[in-house]
Scaffold this active site. Structure first.
Site, PDB file in Angstrom:
ATOM      1  N   ALA A   1       0.128 -12.997  -1.697  1.00  0.00           N
ATOM      2  CA  ALA A   1      -0.076 -11.991  -2.726  1.00  0.00           C
ATOM      3  C   ALA A   1       0.435 -10.654  -2.271  1.00  0.00           C
ATOM      4  CB  ALA A   1      -1.559 -11.879  -3.013  1.00  0.00           C
ATOM      5  N   THR A   2       1.167 -10.008  -3.139  1.00  0.00           N
ATOM      6  CA  THR A   2       1.664  -8.672  -2.806  1.00  0.00           C
ATOM      7  C   THR A   2       2.822  -8.306  -3.703  1.00  0.00           C
ATOM      8  OG1 THR A   2       1.061  -8.401  -0.501  1.00  0.00           O
ATOM      9  CG2 THR A   2       3.179  -7.561  -1.088  1.00  0.00           C
ATOM     10  N   THR A   3       3.054  -7.029  -3.842  1.00  0.00           N
ATOM     11  CA  THR A   3       4.368  -6.562  -4.283  1.00  0.00           C
ATOM     12  C   THR A   3       4.762  -5.416  -3.370  1.00  0.00           C
ATOM     13  OG1 THR A   3       3.895  -7.137  -6.579  1.00  0.00           O
ATOM     14  CG2 THR A   3       5.723  -5.631  -6.196  1.00  0.00           C
TER      15      THR A   3
END
Lengths: 246, 257
Positions: free
Chosen positions: B37-39
């Site tokens: 998960a991440t941007t």
């Protein structure tokens, strides 16, 4: 020799005399704890004298470049291993010197069949306030002295070093600017280099100012600054004499 | 048996000489699959590189925190943006931070940009067993200043999970929300007025915050940016002179809050 202890003592005394003799021409180094950080200064004739060790730690020294390099490397190795296996906040001068460098230097000095380290060192640790700064004087035989804040000098001979430290401490009393500290350090450097007396008639300020300026021709002033207000974790930076208006 | 002699300036070989492992994770067949998960993304703007990341960490469908910093200053001229499993990513960042500073202090010169780029690739390759199991994937972005050219120039690099390194031209993104914003970045880069490379700092920050808002719209694992609630992103700028952080106050000012 092992069966005759007096010969070992004599060898140690000879060794001490030999090291002091070898260090005679060494250019002294200085450290001063100021409100905004710690200033370290040395004048080199082609070899470096002031170094960064870790985030809040620095070293200044005189002596044989190869020996200085060995001790510097050992200190950097220890500090980074400590920071990696524990945390950067756990790197402390007391542990670095007390459990690392000092025993190593003492052991080397007393092993009379190996070459002794030809060094005299100053180490500095930046605290959150000047009262928490730590200055440390480390000798070639592993003996060390700690001090909270203040001024410290490392020179090749003990008596002039003590006199220079007293004189510089008095001169910098009440002065907070790093440019003032650097100017006084350079004057002290000149007095030490010229073997002037600190107890009798010290040359007037105009002569001292002109003296160091003329004596540094062909040499390099090295200035290290541990910045108390710095935003980065690494607080050390090198400064030029021009940056301090010298 | 003699201990290996460390290579001068190489912190990993110093660790090895003391029998300390830099990154040691035992693959375990029973370990659960972790959601990534991440941007995070980086783009070239007029003054240098802007690297941005949302602040959410998740485990499965659980939001662990919305206060994590995924853009990390490795040294005075290098940034790392982490995407993937935080345990590995943060440890990689710590190894690199120590390694770069160790080299600089011991060798009295800064590590070159190609060496820094390879150092991260080496850690990714050493993490391969965890990557292959699907429980330790890290896909970072790296930005550093190339002092080998005159004038010195900041560059962006991205990696695949196996450690291959690529130089990005203009922009790159990583993490679960990256697919959404990559299209927008590409569009802006081709047709935008201004293009990202022409943007001022203010424009680049506004653009970056909007990109994260859009990413959060389509990816539940990306934490949003909500200026009205004083919820902002981690933004750092890399210029040829070094790194600076664009804090929440400055972000609020740039978006007019």
């Amino acid at each position: 020799m092992i069966e005759e202890p007096y010969r070992w003592l004599e060898a140690i005394a000879n060794r001490r005399e030999y090291v002091r003799d070898q260090l005679k021409g060494g250019s002294p180094v200085f450290a001063a704890s100021l409100p905004d950080g710690i200033l370290l200064l040395g004048v080199g004739g082609g070899q470096s004298k002031v170094f960064e060790l870790f985030d809040r730690h620095a070293l200044a020294g005189l002596g044989h470049p190869a020996d200085l390099e060995k001790i510097r490397q050992a200190a950097i190795d220890s500090a980074h291993l400590e920071a990696f296996t524990r945390a950067p906040e756990d790197v402390s001068l007391r542990r670095l010197v007390g459990f690392g460098l000092s025993p190593q230097l003492k052991l080397n000095f007393e092993q009379i069949f190996s070459a002794p380290y030809l060094i005299e060192l100053l180490l500095a640790e930046l605290g959150t306030a000047p009262g928490n700064d730590l200055l440390l004087r480390l000798h070639f035989d592993g003996i060390f002295q700690f001090q909270s804040g203040g001024i410290m000098v490392a020179a090749s001979q003990p008596e002039p070093e003590a006199a220079a430290r007293t004189w510089l401490t008095q001169g910098l009393a009440g002065k907070e600017k790093r440019s003032d500290a650097a100017e006084w350090m350079l004057q002290t450097w000149w007095l030490l280099s010229e073997k002037k007396s600190f107890s009798e008639a010290v040359p007037p300020e105009t002569e001292r100012r002109a003296g160091w300026r003329s004596a540094i021709e062909g040499k390099m002033i090295e200035i290290g600054w541990l910045d108390r207000g710095g935003q980065r974790t690494a607080r050390f930076e090198t400064l030029t004499a021009a940056q301090l208006g010298l | 048996m003699n201990d290996p002699v460390p290579v001068a300036g190489d912190f990993l070989s110093l660790l090895a000489s003391r029998h300390i492992s830099a990154m040691h994770f035992e693959p375990n067949a029973g370990a659960p699959v972790q959601t990534q998960a991440t941007t995070v993304f980086a783009l070239q703007f007029a003054d240098g590189i802007l690297m941005a990341g949302d602040r959410r960490a998740t485990a499965g469908n659980v939001i662990v925190t919305d206060q994590i910093d995924k853009v990390i200053e490795l040294d005075a001229t290098s940034l790392l943006a982490i995407a993937g499993v935080p345990a590995m990513a943060f440890e990689m960042a710590r190894v690199l931070q120590t390694s770069f500073e160790y080299y600089r202090r011991s060798q009295l010169q800064m590590l070159s940009l190609p060496a820094k780029v390879r150092a991260l690739a080496r850690l990714l390759r050493e993490n391969l067993p965890m990557t292959m199991q699907g429980i330790g994937v890290v896909m970072p972005l790296f930005a550093g200043v190339d002092h080998g050219v005159s004038p010195a120039k900041p560059e962006i690099f991205f990696y695949d999970p196996l450690g291959a390194q690529f130089r990005a031209v203009g922009f790159c993104a990583s993490g679960s929300g990256s697919t959404t914003i990559r299209s927008i970045l590409s569009y802006q880069d081709r047709f935008g007025k201004p293009r990202p490379s022409e943007m001022s700092l203010r424009e680049a920050v506004q653009f970056a915050l909007r990109l994260l808002m859009v990413a959060a719209e389509f990816d539940s694992a990306t934490g949003g940016v909500n200026p009205s609630a004083q919820s902002f992103a981690t933004l750092k700028v890399l210029e040829s002179t070094g790194v600076r952080t664009i804090g929440a106050d400055q972000q609020a000012e740039f978006v007019g809050q």
